[in-house]
Design an enzyme around this catalytic site. Structure first.
Site: not given
Length: 266
Positions: A44, A55
Site C-alpha cells: 500500500e 489516520d
C-alpha cells in the site's frame, strides 16, 4: 489487478503500508522493497495528505513530513513506477484520500496510476455511493478499487459493496477492525477475523483485516479466518524512530518477517 488476484489465490496475504516520501521518495522505494524481500505480497503506497481523517497521529506526522519534503500524488506515482520496474510481481495499491484524485481529475489519475504499475486504488473517504465515476475510470484502465467495511457497516452498505463488485473491479475488501483511526491499540484481531470471514461468505470476495495489527500474534489472529492482514502504523513508527537509513531498513525488514510468520501460521 491480476497481480492482486494471483497473490490472494496463492496464500493469505500480508499487506504493508508506507507513507511515500517519509523520509524521502527514494528511501520509501527501498523500504517497500525491503517489505517485499521480507514477505509482503501487496504494497500500500500511501499518498501523503494534509487533512487525514482515518489516520492516527503516527501516519498524520508521516504525511506532514512527506509533504514538507515535496511529497504528494506525483511523487507517489514516481515511487510506484520505480517499484514496478524493480518488483514486477508484487501487488501495488495506491492508498489515500479523494481530494488529490479529484484535483487531478479521476480519468487522468486512473490512467497515470495504471501507467505507473498500480493495480488498485483505495480511497479512504469516498463512500461507495459516491464512487461510481472513479470506479468506471479505474475499470477503463484495468485498475481495481478496494472498498472498506467496518464494524458499524449496515446491511445496506454491505449490499452496496456486493452490487458494485458484481460489475467487476473489486480485488478484495478491506475490513477496518475498529471504529477509530489507524494505530488503535485495543484491537480484538480474532473477532475482526471472524467478522471478515462472515463478510467473505456474504460477498463472495476476499477480505483482509487492517487497523491495529502490529504484532505477529495479531497478524496470526486476524488472518486465521480472513484472507490476510494489513500492517501500517507500526512500520511508520519504526521509520520515524530510526536514526539512519540502514537502521530503518533493518527494523522494517525484521518486523515484516515476523508478521509474515504470523500470517503463515494462521
Amino acid at each position: 489487478m491480476k497481480r492482486l488476484e494471483k497473490a490472494l489465490a496463492r496464500r493469505k496475504v500480508l499487506v504493508t503500508y508506507l507513507c511515500v516520501g517519509d523520509p524521502s521518495v527514494e528511501e520509501s522505494v527501498e523500504l517497500a522493497r525491503a517489505c517485499v524481500k521480507a514477505g509482503a505480497d501487496v504494497l500500500e503506497l500511501g499518498v501523503p495528505f494534509s487533512d487525514p481523517t482515518a489516520d492516527g497521529p503516527a501516519i498524520a506526522r508521516a504525511s506532514q513530513r512527506a509533504i514538507a519534503a515535496g511529497g504528494g500524488l506525483e511523487a507517489t506515482l514516481r515511487a510506484a513506477r520505480a517499484l514496478r520496474a524493480a518488483e514486477p510481481e508484487v501487488g501495488i495499491v495506491l492508498f489515500g484520500y479523494y481530494n488529490p484524485l479529484f484535483v487531478r481529475g479521476e480519468a487522468r489519475a486512473a490512467r497515470e496510476a495504471a501507467e505507473a504499475g498500480v493495480d488498485a486504488l483505495l480511497v479512504v473517504d469516498l463512500p461507495i455511493e459516491e464512487g461510481e465515476t472513479l470506479r468506471e475510470a479505474a475499470r477503463v484502465n484495468g485498475l481495481g478499487v478496494v472498498p472498506l467495511l467496518a464494524p458499524t457497516s449496515s446491511a445496506e452498505r454491505v449490499a452496496a459493496v456486493r452490487e458494485s463488485a458484481s460489475r467487476g473491479g473489486t480485488p478484495f475488501v478491506y475490513y477496518v477492525s475498529v471504529t477509530g483511526v489507524t494505530g488503535a491499540g485495543a484491537v480484538d484481531a480474532r473477532e475482526a477475523g471472524d467478522r471478515a470471514s462472515s463478510l467473505r461468505a456474504e460477498l463472495g470476495l476476499p477480505v483482509v483485516v487492517g487497523f491495529g495489527i502490529d504484532s505477529r500474534d495479531k497478524a496470526r489472529a486476524a488472518a486465521a479466518r480472513s484472507d490476510g492482514a494489513v500492517v501500517g502504523t507500526v512500520l511508520v513508527r519504526l521509520i520515524e524512530d530510526g536514526k539512519t537509513a540502514a537502521e530503518r531498513r533493518t527494523a522494517v525488514e525484521k518486523l515484516v518477517r515476523e508478521l509474515r510468520a504470523g500470517v503463515d501460521e494462521a
